[in-house]
Design a protein around this motif. Structure first.
Motif, PDB file in Angstrom:
ATOM      1  N   ALA A  62       0.256  -1.294  -0.250  1.00 32.23           N
ATOM      2  CA  ALA A  62       0.165  -0.550   0.064  1.00 32.23           C
ATOM      3  C   ALA A  62       0.832   1.535   0.593  1.00 32.23           C
ATOM      4  CB  ALA A  62      -0.996   0.248   1.093  1.00 32.23           C
ATOM      5  N   LEU A  63       2.202   1.348   0.680  1.00 34.02           N
ATOM      6  CA  LEU A  63       2.612   2.506   0.661  1.00 34.02           C
ATOM      7  C   LEU A  63       3.348   2.852  -0.390  1.00 34.02           C
ATOM      8  CD1 LEU A  63       4.685   4.498   2.608  1.00 34.02           C
ATOM      9  CD2 LEU A  63       5.803   2.798   2.867  1.00 34.02           C
ATOM     10  N   LEU A  64       3.830   1.878  -1.029  1.00 37.75           N
ATOM     11  CA  LEU A  64       4.411   1.923  -3.181  1.00 37.75           C
ATOM     12  C   LEU A  64       3.841   2.031  -3.717  1.00 37.75           C
ATOM     13  CD1 LEU A  64       7.887   0.106  -1.981  1.00 37.75           C
ATOM     14  CD2 LEU A  64       8.016   1.899  -1.659  1.00 37.75           C
ATOM     15  N   GLY A  65       2.392   0.731  -3.511  1.00 39.76           N
ATOM     16  CA  GLY A  65       1.698   1.270  -4.702  1.00 39.76           C
ATOM     17  C   GLY A  65       1.057   2.846  -4.954  1.00 39.76           C
ATOM     18  N   GLY A  66       0.534   3.579  -3.923  1.00 37.68           N
ATOM     19  CA  GLY A  66       0.152   4.705  -4.329  1.00 37.68           C
ATOM     20  C   GLY A  66      -1.558   4.982  -4.139  1.00 37.68           C
ATOM     21  N   GLU A  67      -2.111   3.759  -4.808  1.00 34.70           N
ATOM     22  CA  GLU A  67      -3.814   4.027  -4.528  1.00 34.70           C
ATOM     23  C   GLU A  67      -4.031   3.272  -3.419  1.00 34.70           C
ATOM     24  OE1 GLU A  67      -5.778   5.463  -6.859  1.00 34.70           O
ATOM     25  OE2 GLU A  67      -4.086   6.174  -8.238  1.00 34.70           O
ATOM     26  N   PRO A  68      -5.459   4.144  -2.383  1.00 29.72           N
ATOM     27  CA  PRO A  68      -6.133   3.757  -2.128  1.00 29.72           C
ATOM     28  C   PRO A  68      -6.654   2.374  -2.842  1.00 29.72           C
ATOM     29  CG  PRO A  68      -6.370   5.968  -2.172  1.00 29.72           C
ATOM     30  CD  PRO A  68      -5.476   5.242  -3.518  1.00 29.72           C
ATOM     31  N   GLN A  69      -7.078   1.718  -1.740  1.00 30.35           N
ATOM     32  CA  GLN A  69      -8.138  -0.134  -1.570  1.00 30.35           C
ATOM     33  C   GLN A  69      -8.979   0.094  -0.469  1.00 30.35           C
ATOM     34  OE1 GLN A  69      -5.815  -3.266  -2.343  1.00 30.35           O
ATOM     35  NE2 GLN A  69      -4.776  -2.632  -3.485  1.00 30.35           N
ATOM     36  N   THR A  70     -10.168   0.161  -0.926  1.00 31.50           N
ATOM     37  CA  THR A  70     -10.640   0.232   0.192  1.00 31.50           C
ATOM     38  C   THR A  70     -12.067  -0.735   0.118  1.00 31.50           C
ATOM     39  OG1 THR A  70     -12.969   1.262  -1.352  1.00 31.50           O
ATOM     40  CG2 THR A  70     -11.389   2.785   0.033  1.00 31.50           C
ATOM     41  N   LEU A  71     -11.761  -1.564   1.508  1.00 29.48           N
ATOM     42  CA  LEU A  71     -13.107  -3.194   1.721  1.00 29.48           C
ATOM     43  C   LEU A  71     -14.448  -2.957   2.557  1.00 29.48           C
ATOM     44  CD1 LEU A  71     -13.689  -5.702   0.800  1.00 29.48           C
ATOM     45  CD2 LEU A  71     -12.062  -6.682   2.828  1.00 29.48           C
ATOM     46  N   SER A  72     -15.261  -3.008   2.378  1.00 29.86           N
ATOM     47  CA  SER A  72     -17.023  -2.491   3.897  1.00 29.86           C
ATOM     48  C   SER A  72     -17.114  -4.062   4.024  1.00 29.86           C
ATOM     49  CB  SER A  72     -17.549  -1.761   2.861  1.00 29.86           C
ATOM     50  OG  SER A  72     -16.942  -0.144   2.580  1.00 29.86           O
ATOM     51  N   LEU A  73     -17.389  -3.848   4.687  1.00 31.71           N
ATOM     52  CA  LEU A  73     -17.858  -5.221   5.407  1.00 31.71           C
ATOM     53  C   LEU A  73     -19.322  -5.230   6.419  1.00 31.71           C
ATOM     54  CD1 LEU A  73     -14.485  -7.141   7.012  1.00 31.71           C
ATOM     55  CD2 LEU A  73     -15.730  -7.602   4.648  1.00 31.71           C
ATOM     56  N   PRO A  74     -19.942  -5.460   6.428  1.00 31.79           N
ATOM     57  CA  PRO A  74     -21.956  -5.973   6.959  1.00 31.79           C
ATOM     58  C   PRO A  74     -21.255  -5.754   8.852  1.00 31.79           C
ATOM     59  CG  PRO A  74     -21.118  -7.616   6.088  1.00 31.79           C
ATOM     60  CD  PRO A  74     -20.677  -6.985   5.867  1.00 31.79           C
ATOM     61  N   LEU A  75     -20.158  -5.497   9.362  1.00 35.93           N
ATOM     62  CA  LEU A  75     -20.320  -5.280  10.627  1.00 35.93           C
ATOM     63  C   LEU A  75     -20.226  -4.059  11.685  1.00 35.93           C
ATOM     64  CD1 LEU A  75     -16.758  -7.578   9.583  1.00 35.93           C
ATOM     65  CD2 LEU A  75     -19.538  -8.576  10.189  1.00 35.93           C
ATOM     66  N   GLY A  76     -20.354  -4.304  12.749  1.00 38.64           N
ATOM     67  CA  GLY A  76     -20.483  -3.211  13.552  1.00 38.64           C
ATOM     68  C   GLY A  76     -21.683  -2.097  13.499  1.00 38.64           C
ATOM     69  N   GLY A  88      17.971   8.576   1.350  1.00 42.90           N
ATOM     70  CA  GLY A  88      17.381   8.740   0.109  1.00 42.90           C
ATOM     71  C   GLY A  88      16.453   7.407  -0.147  1.00 42.90           C
ATOM     72  N   LEU A  89      17.203   6.898  -0.020  1.00 39.62           N
ATOM     73  CA  LEU A  89      16.290   5.183  -0.498  1.00 39.62           C
ATOM     74  C   LEU A  89      14.765   5.150   0.332  1.00 39.62           C
ATOM     75  CD1 LEU A  89      18.722   2.029  -0.852  1.00 39.62           C
ATOM     76  CD2 LEU A  89      17.613   3.552  -2.695  1.00 39.62           C
ATOM     77  N   VAL A  90      15.126   5.506   1.789  1.00 40.50           N
ATOM     78  CA  VAL A  90      13.502   5.958   2.735  1.00 40.50           C
ATOM     79  C   VAL A  90      12.606   7.375   2.351  1.00 40.50           C
ATOM     80  CG1 VAL A  90      12.885   6.370   5.278  1.00 40.50           C
ATOM     81  CG2 VAL A  90      15.759   4.447   4.676  1.00 40.50           C
ATOM     82  N   ILE A  91      13.388   7.963   1.886  1.00 39.65           N
ATOM     83  CA  ILE A  91      12.281   9.057   1.756  1.00 39.65           C
ATOM     84  C   ILE A  91      12.173   9.000   0.290  1.00 39.65           C
ATOM     85  CG2 ILE A  91      13.126  11.634   0.850  1.00 39.65           C
ATOM     86  CD1 ILE A  91      15.584  11.732   2.635  1.00 39.65           C
ATOM     87  N   ASP A  92      12.756   8.014  -0.175  1.00 40.48           N
ATOM     88  CA  ASP A  92      11.595   8.153  -1.609  1.00 40.48           C
ATOM     89  C   ASP A  92      10.438   6.948  -0.805  1.00 40.48           C
ATOM     90  OD1 ASP A  92      13.517   9.405  -3.017  1.00 40.48           O
ATOM     91  OD2 ASP A  92      14.367   7.911  -4.496  1.00 40.48           O
ATOM     92  N   ALA A  93      10.713   5.993  -0.875  1.00 39.85           N
ATOM     93  CA  ALA A  93       9.997   5.151  -0.129  1.00 39.85           C
ATOM     94  C   ALA A  93       8.511   5.930   0.327  1.00 39.85           C
ATOM     95  CB  ALA A  93      10.345   4.023   0.672  1.00 39.85           C
ATOM     96  N   LEU A  94       9.179   7.361   1.401  1.00 39.16           N
ATOM     97  CA  LEU A  94       7.641   7.592   2.293  1.00 39.16           C
ATOM     98  C   LEU A  94       7.539   8.908   1.497  1.00 39.16           C
ATOM     99  CD1 LEU A  94       9.733   8.386   5.494  1.00 39.16           C
ATOM    100  CD2 LEU A  94       8.736   6.177   5.185  1.00 39.16           C
ATOM    101  N   GLY A  95       7.780   9.007  -0.389  1.00 33.73           N
ATOM    102  CA  GLY A  95       6.937   9.903  -0.358  1.00 33.73           C
ATOM    103  C   GLY A  95       5.339   9.722  -1.227  1.00 33.73           C
ATOM    104  N   GLY A  96       5.060   8.144  -0.792  1.00 35.61           N
ATOM    105  CA  GLY A  96       3.144   8.749  -1.018  1.00 35.61           C
ATOM    106  C   GLY A  96       2.559   8.820   0.048  1.00 35.61           C
ATOM    107  N   ALA A  97       2.941   8.196   1.164  1.00 35.77           N
ATOM    108  CA  ALA A  97       2.496   9.358   2.340  1.00 35.77           C
ATOM    109  C   ALA A  97       2.541  10.249   2.772  1.00 35.77           C
ATOM    110  CB  ALA A  97       3.274   8.276   3.210  1.00 35.77           C
ATOM    111  N   VAL A  98       3.884  11.102   2.229  1.00 35.54           N
ATOM    112  CA  VAL A  98       3.902  12.572   2.334  1.00 35.54           C
ATOM    113  C   VAL A  98       3.275  13.308   1.652  1.00 35.54           C
ATOM    114  CG1 VAL A  98       5.805  14.473   1.855  1.00 35.54           C
ATOM    115  CG2 VAL A  98       6.559  12.363   2.992  1.00 35.54           C
TER     116      VAL A  98
END
Length: 671
Positions: free
Chosen positions: A53-67, A490-500
């Motif tokens: 999810a961090l590196l993929g970029g696009e959000p993914q959602t799921l709804s369940l009939p609970l709660g 730098g590798l860590v910073i690039d990985a954090l790019g989507g969250a930032v």
């Protein structure tokens, strides 16, 4: 929109919950379930989902009939949630592998094994939740399970009190978050996060929501003055659980604040950054002033967690200020520094708690005054702890330096802010950050020197032996990650790019990994840069050249002479520099004001054979003047209300009638 990563995360969390139930049943039957190996495997699946999810970029959602029936249970993994899910599950992997060895000596496995995997699962559910009900239910479940782990050794002195304080503070934090989500939902009662995003920017009480989020998340993160539970609860728990609570659970609190303040409320106002900056800066300094005076190694590490969470929230305050003033690059820089420090703290604080657990496992001692000389008896633990101590002290070329260097770069951009309040406040916060860095170095020089160097101060330290391979391998792996994070930031910073980009609204730092020599230049080469790889090569080459020169050119002639005794010719361990004496200068400079530290010397008169004594008293003024009066008032009120248990039936009916009339009047006035 696909939901494979969300489903994988939820399946992993459910598997951890089921594993906890199986462990509970096995404990009732007098058996031990293989909780730790299975937890490590399941957490690896959750970590893979989080990294995807961090590196993929696009959000993914799921709804369940609970709660709640008309709401359901909503779950979502975007880059921000993916980052913190990866922190949770990678921390779970490390803790579980370490516990394979450490847990063999657990005296109360039935009080630890059922709750441990469920605690990991609850933290994962908090991060994946995408509606207020699921979030708060998982948050409360996380709090209750961690309380159960704190109470695992409830018969030990002080642990029951630690559990009580933790439970009260956790309930207070949950109440604050409940109110914040209630205001976010509005009169329409839209409790899913997507509806809150659509209504963002239209909250008349947005500032109050931010304060409630700061209080709710800050109570779990240990921000001053809501930190009082943390130095009590973290040492009380088993060491691998202490690592999870300090390095991982506090990051769940950071995630909660970021999610509310940067995602759900809407565009920030500049003044929102002021309370966050003030609390973060004060927390950073106060946490280390507390830590440097501690003799208990795990309590010292708990207070240093307070400091590091203050650093993270200081970065979040800077990001709010820059984002409110549309300084997108500066906001991305500050957010990157905060998130990177969250990742780094999860790494080196896990390492340090594992090191403290190994020392406790080998010696049975947590007091620095009972340790010493462990570098010869536990060489691998000593090496790993040294790396962690250097990383948390922000020394290059380790990961702690890289994230704090980024934080200072964000502070240096503050003169461009238009508000004069921030022009004065941010440099002051930067100065406090520098003071915290210096205090961190002093704190961990003291901790490492007293615990691992010198001569053993007790028979337990004298007889210590290295711990098993699961514990040492885990610590050495984390030490390697501390080095890699500092050499290749730098590798860590690039990985954090989507969250930032998600947090600050689309802006991000330029890619760093493609730069020559992996140079880190967050703004521009002309302004500032850091070459972690070159620094590492220079340090390693200098050390090798110096060692080779000494070995080649040193005289091999044998000469015998008395060794320098540092002015203490008495060879007994008691004559060594102690943890208390090491902290004395800082205690005298800061403690007399901040903690009302007092030193009392009892010197025998001429001819008397009694020993001289030095006694030191340190008070926690926040506890004395904030929490103690509240506890006293609650106790007095409870004593007064105790009379209600002895009323007649007529008096009870009168009270019910009066309460009903009062509620009807309130409803009438409200309309």
């Amino acid at each position: 929109m696909t939901s494979g990563l969300v489903l994988a995360s939820l399946v992993a969390d459910a598997a951890l919950m089921v594993l906890g139930l199986v462990a509970g049943v096995a404990a009732r039957m007098g058996r031990r379930a293989p909780v730790y190996p299975l937890s490590a495997l399941v957490c690896a699946v959750g970590a893979a989902a989080g990294l995807g999810a961090l590196l993929g970029g696009e959000p993914q959602t799921l709804s369940l009939p609970l709660g709640v029936p008309w709401i359901g249970a909503h779950f979502r993994l975007d880059p921000l949630a993916g980052l913190f899910l990866a922190i949770v599950d990678l921390g779970g992997v490390a803790s579980s592998v370490y516990a394979i060895g450490y847990g063999r000596h657990e005296t109360s496995p039935g009080r630890v094994l059922p709750f441990y995997p469920a605690f990991l699962g609850a933290m994962g559910l908090v991060v994946a939740a995408a509606d207020a009900f699921s979030f708060l239910a998982s948050w409360e479940f996380m709090s209750l399970l961690s309380w159960a782990l704190v109470m695992a050794h409830h018969k030990e002195r002080g642990n029951a009190f630690a559990g009580y304080v933790y439970l009260v503070m956790a309930s207070f934090g949950t109440l604050a978050l409940l109110l914040a989500f209630g205001l976010l939902a509005g009169p329409q009662g839209h409790y899913d996060f997507e509806s809150m995003r659509l209504a963002a920017g239209h909250h008349p009480l947005a500032g109050l929501i931010l304060i409630l989020a700061l209080v709710g998340a800050g109570s779990k993160a240990g921000l001053v003055p809501l930190h009082v539970w943390l130095p009590l609860a973290h040492p009380a728990a088993p060491s691998h659980v202490s690592a999870l609570m300090s390095a991982v659970m506090t990051k769940v609190a950071v995630y909660a604040f970021i999610r509310i303040a940067f995602d759900l409320i809407g565009p920030p106002q500049w003044w929102w950054s002021v309370p966050v900056l003030v609390v973060g800066a004060i927390t950073a300094v106060m946490g280390l002033l507390y830590a440097v005076l501690q003799d208990d190694l795990k309590r010292l590490l708990a207070y240093s967690t307070v400091e590091n969470l203050g650093v993270i929230f200081l970065g979040l305050g800077l990001a709010l200020a820059f984002k409110a003033n549309h300084m997108d690059l500066a906001a991305a820089l500050a957010m990157t520094a905060a998130l990177m420090h969250a990742v780094n703290h999860a790494t080196f604080k896990s390492l340090l708690f594992f090191g403290a657990g190994s020392v406790l496992d080998a010696t049975g001692q947590r007091s620095l005054e009972a340790l010493g000389g462990l570098i010869r008896r536990m060489p691998l633990t000593s090496l790993a702890f040294l790396v962690g101590a250097a990383a948390i002290s922000a020394l290059p070329p380790l990961n702690g330096f890289a994230s704090e260097w980024l934080m200072f770069q964000a502070v240096l951009v503050s003169p461009e802010l238009p508000q004069w309040t921030l022009k004065f406040l941010v440099p002051a916060a930067g100065a406090m950050l520098a003071l915290a860095a210096a205090l961190a170095a002093a704190c961990f020089v003291r901790a490492y020197g007293v615990a691992f160097l010198g001569r053993p101060r007790s028979p337990a330290a004298e007889s210590a032996r290295e711990v098993d391979r699961f514990q040492t391998w885990t610590m050495l792996a984390l030490a390697g990650l501390c080095l890699l994070g500092g050499v290749l930031p730098g590798l860590v910073i690039d990985a954090l790019g989507g969250a930032v980009r998600l947090a600050v609204g689309g802006a991000g730092l330029a890619p760093q990994a493609s730069r020559a020599w992996l140079t880190l230049a967050p703004i521009s080469d002309a302004r500032s840069s850091y070459d972690g790889l070159i620094v590492f090569v220079f340090i390693a080459a200098s050390a090798l050249i110096a060692a080779g020169a000494i070995r080649t050119f040193a005289s091999r002639a044998l000469r015998r002479a008395p060794a320098w005794d540092c002015g203490t010719p008495d060879a007994r361990p008691i004559t060594q520099y102690t943890a208390s004496s090491f902290a004395q200068p800082l205690r005298r400079v800061f403690g007399s004001i901040v903690f009302r530290a007092r030193e009392t010397v009892e010197m025998p008169g001429p001819g008397e054979v009694a020993p001289a004594r030095l006694s030191v008293s340190v008070r926690d003024l926040i506890w004395d003047y904030v929490y103690a009066p509240i506890a006293w008032g609650v106790g007095r009120l409870a004593d007064r209300l105790n009379r209600l248990q002895f009323l007649t039936i007529r008096q009870y009916l009168s009270l019910v009638f009066a309460a009903l009339v009062l509620l009807l009047m309130v409803v009438g006035l409200w309309r």
